[in-house]
Motif scaffolding. Sequence first.
Motif, PDB file in Angstrom:
ATOM      1  N   LEU A  17     -66.742  47.157 -70.189  1.00 18.35           N
ATOM      2  CA  LEU A  17     -65.352  46.910 -69.818  1.00 18.35           C
ATOM      3  C   LEU A  17     -64.903  47.855 -68.706  1.00 18.35           C
ATOM      4  CD1 LEU A  17     -62.747  45.346 -70.364  1.00 18.35           C
ATOM      5  CD2 LEU A  17     -62.174  47.070 -72.075  1.00 18.35           C
ATOM      6  N   ALA A  18     -65.280  49.120 -68.783  1.00 16.60           N
ATOM      7  CA  ALA A  18     -64.913  50.092 -67.747  1.00 16.60           C
ATOM      8  C   ALA A  18     -65.529  49.718 -66.405  1.00 16.60           C
ATOM      9  CB  ALA A  18     -65.348  51.488 -68.177  1.00 16.60           C
ATOM     10  N   VAL A  19     -66.787  49.286 -66.425  1.00 18.53           N
ATOM     11  CA  VAL A  19     -67.452  48.878 -65.181  1.00 18.53           C
ATOM     12  C   VAL A  19     -66.757  47.655 -64.583  1.00 18.53           C
ATOM     13  CG1 VAL A  19     -69.604  47.929 -64.242  1.00 18.53           C
ATOM     14  CG2 VAL A  19     -69.680  49.894 -65.780  1.00 18.53           C
ATOM     15  N   LEU A  20     -66.373  46.700 -65.432  1.00 21.78           N
ATOM     16  CA  LEU A  20     -65.664  45.509 -64.946  1.00 21.78           C
ATOM     17  C   LEU A  20     -64.334  45.875 -64.304  1.00 21.78           C
ATOM     18  CD1 LEU A  20     -66.369  42.925 -67.786  1.00 21.78           C
ATOM     19  CD2 LEU A  20     -67.229  42.886 -65.447  1.00 21.78           C
ATOM     20  N   VAL A  21     -63.602  46.783 -64.934  1.00 19.23           N
ATOM     21  CA  VAL A  21     -62.317  47.212 -64.376  1.00 19.23           C
ATOM     22  C   VAL A  21     -62.533  47.894 -63.036  1.00 19.23           C
ATOM     23  CG1 VAL A  21     -60.383  48.801 -64.703  1.00 19.23           C
ATOM     24  CG2 VAL A  21     -61.124  47.342 -66.588  1.00 19.23           C
ATOM     25  N   LEU A  22     -63.568  48.718 -62.926  1.00 20.97           N
ATOM     26  CA  LEU A  22     -63.850  49.391 -61.652  1.00 20.97           C
ATOM     27  C   LEU A  22     -64.268  48.406 -60.570  1.00 20.97           C
ATOM     28  CD1 LEU A  22     -65.758  52.573 -62.872  1.00 20.97           C
ATOM     29  CD2 LEU A  22     -63.471  52.466 -61.865  1.00 20.97           C
ATOM     30  N   LEU A  23     -65.064  47.400 -60.951  1.00 20.56           N
ATOM     31  CA  LEU A  23     -65.542  46.443 -59.955  1.00 20.56           C
ATOM     32  C   LEU A  23     -64.458  45.470 -59.503  1.00 20.56           C
ATOM     33  CD1 LEU A  23     -69.081  45.470 -61.308  1.00 20.56           C
ATOM     34  CD2 LEU A  23     -68.559  46.798 -59.277  1.00 20.56           C
ATOM     35  N   PHE A  24     -63.724  44.934 -60.432  1.00 20.04           N
ATOM     36  CA  PHE A  24     -62.788  43.861 -60.093  1.00 20.04           C
ATOM     37  C   PHE A  24     -61.338  44.309 -60.048  1.00 20.04           C
ATOM     38  CE2 PHE A  24     -66.424  41.721 -62.074  1.00 20.04           C
ATOM     39  CZ  PHE A  24     -66.792  40.897 -61.037  1.00 20.04           C
ATOM     40  N   GLY A  25     -61.011  45.409 -60.633  1.00 17.43           N
ATOM     41  CA  GLY A  25     -59.621  45.835 -60.694  1.00 17.43           C
ATOM     42  C   GLY A  25     -58.934  45.183 -61.877  1.00 17.43           C
ATOM     43  N   ALA A  26     -57.983  45.888 -62.448  1.00 22.60           N
ATOM     44  CA  ALA A  26     -57.313  45.413 -63.659  1.00 22.60           C
ATOM     45  C   ALA A  26     -56.536  44.120 -63.413  1.00 22.60           C
ATOM     46  CB  ALA A  26     -56.390  46.496 -64.191  1.00 22.60           C
ATOM     47  N   SER A  27     -56.023  43.921 -62.211  1.00 23.59           N
ATOM     48  CA  SER A  27     -55.224  42.720 -61.940  1.00 23.59           C
ATOM     49  C   SER A  27     -56.080  41.464 -61.841  1.00 23.59           C
ATOM     50  CB  SER A  27     -54.426  42.912 -60.652  1.00 23.59           C
ATOM     51  OG  SER A  27     -55.310  43.059 -59.559  1.00 23.59           O
TER      52      SER A  27
END
Length: 92
Positions: A17-27
Motif C-alpha cells: 500500500l505504501a509503494v502504491l501511494v508513492l507511485l500513484f499518489g493518494a488522489s
Amino acid sequence: MYAFIAGLGTTELLIILAVLVLLFGASKLPELARGSGRALRIFKAETKGLGDDDDTKTTEQRELELRELQARQAESDRIAREHREHRGDTTA
C-alpha cells in the motif's frame, strides 16, 4: 485474527500500500481502484458468456433455436415474395 490475502501478511500488505501511494499518489488511488473494479466486472461477464456455448445447450434449446430460425427465414421469404409481386416480377 487478521485476514491473509494470497499468503501475504499484514506487514507485506502495508508495504505494498505504501509503494502504491508513492507511485500513484493518494488522489489517484480511488480512480485506479474504480478502473480495476470495472475491468474485473467486464472480465467476469465475458468469462460467464463463454459458458453459454453450443456445447452446453440442451436439445430443447437447439430445437427452439431451429424453429426460430425457420420462422425468420419464412418471414424473409414472404417479404421477398410480396416485394416481387409488388414490382410485377413473377420470376423466383
